[in-house]
Design an enzyme around this catalytic site. Sequence first.
Site, PDB file in Angstrom:
ATOM      1  CE  LYS A 171      -3.893   1.837   2.747  1.00 16.80           C
ATOM      2  NZ  LYS A 171      -4.615   1.724   4.032  1.00 16.80           N
ATOM      3  CB  SER A 251      -8.029   3.217   3.241  1.00 16.40           C
ATOM      4  OG  SER A 251      -6.840   2.870   4.190  1.00 16.40           O
ATOM      5  CB  SER A 275      -8.238   0.543   6.215  1.00 17.90           C
ATOM      6  OG  SER A 275      -8.958   1.859   6.148  1.00 17.90           O
TER       7      SER A 275
END
Length: 555
Positions: A171, A251, A275
Amino acid sequence: MRILLYVFITFLVFGSCKKGKEEPQKELQPKVIWKPYDETKDLESTKKLEQARMHLKLVNSKILDKNDIWKPLASELEDFSAEDYNRLKKFILEKDIPTIQQSVKKGELSYEELVKFYIYRIRKYESDNSLSLNAVISLNPKVVKQARVLDKVDKNTIKINSVFGMPIMLKDNIGTKDMLTTAGAIALQNNKTDNAFITQRLLDENALILGKANLSEWAYFLCIGCPVGYSAIGGQTLNPYGRMIFESGGSSSGSGAVVAANFCTAAVGTETSGSILSPSSQNSVVGLKPTIGLLSRSGIVPISSTLDTPGPMTKSVVDNAILLNALVGKDPNDTTSVSSETDFLIAAKDSIVKGKRFGVIKSFLQDSLYAIAIDQIKTAGGEVIEVEPEQISLPGFLSILNIDMKNDLPKYIKTYASDNININTIEDVIAFNLRDTLIRIPYGQGIFEGIVKDSTTKEGLEKIKEDLKITARKYFDSQIDEHGLDVVLSINNYHAGYAAVAKYPALTVPMGYTEKGEPKGLTIIGKSFSEAKLLQLGFWYESISKKRKMPIMYN
């Protein structure tokens, strides 16, 4: 003239005969170019969706030319053809780490070919505006060369249950020396960092960092009611099971999408509250949100030092355990960090379920997929106990995130960000974004504005944290202790907030697909540092259900 003509014909015939004796040549690679397109029809189609959060304002980033993602590696693909790609599919697509490692040991595949396969695949889909997922922000320009080095190692010494040579996506809020770390924000567009602690752990285990995955900007702590998976740097992450129809989850949106679409072997996401669980469920992958402290947060762009944690996102529970083994390690720079001697893969495969007691949320049995999962668990020998914990609110939860972010972001910038980053505070980011709202914050920055307005004191914050931890633990423990449960079973990220403030781990495993084709996950929640048990039960459920399917458009 006749002599010249004879010589010419003879040359052609000879030349043709000689060429015919040579080995067949691979087709030269066509130049793959991504081109922007008129997004109007796509955007209009999202306005018809029931969920207002899916009413998109843009698809592609206004500042990232996607050609720049694979351009640094274009020369590495010059000798990698469509024929190579198709030949390698059977060794890579939907295969778990041990199976891929076995193929390498047998000589059916090299680490260099594995990396090139993923780069080729990313370029193939991300350059096609009818299939692109906007799931990748950058690729590691050194990754092919790094793979070649690993190919020189004696294959007999490589453990099949390891991340050695496995291309992992991170990420893009996780620090990497070979790529920028942006959190999806233009304010951090040129942020050059060292490796985060967990990045270095992967490198120490000889994993290959393939690239950086898109995410909800600032880990979905920027705008109010905006689409999950959107960032100014990466554009709108899309769900491979339903582009511009189903949410990608957030996210860690890109981390979920790249694993689901087989753009990498595995990925790492981060979670504050939902997330990892949300995008894993939405993309039909396995996601683990560990207990706070099991994995280091050093070098990761923060929301909350109280609740943040990275975690593995994979296509299988086996891969999740293998990746978790590689990520753990005590970090002296993270005050919550703990050491662990657990081999999570051994724990996961110890899948004896006799005597294990599963707490089932009674009201969730109205969900057909959940009900089917529970029936499968009962049929296979699990003990199912229906529970109905009293619904409770979590007052002050937002203030934890607000005040932590207000304090933790300046610390991150001072400690980890590069000198060319000219923001220091939330106020600085707000002012920066206001200089070009259409490009930098098309959905606004309502959450950032709320951070500035939050006047919770240090003392008040500590009380909120402690009160919420007690409340959330009571929510779970009242059922776990009273009924002698091993775990509580939930859906997707429905209980992510409770698990977050309780600091309890949660594992989501693909549970199936709705009639419309939208993925859902069975989420297993346990007490602190019960990851071994979660993986064990998750492995067992995965083996009896076998629900994950590759997205049909990405086969």
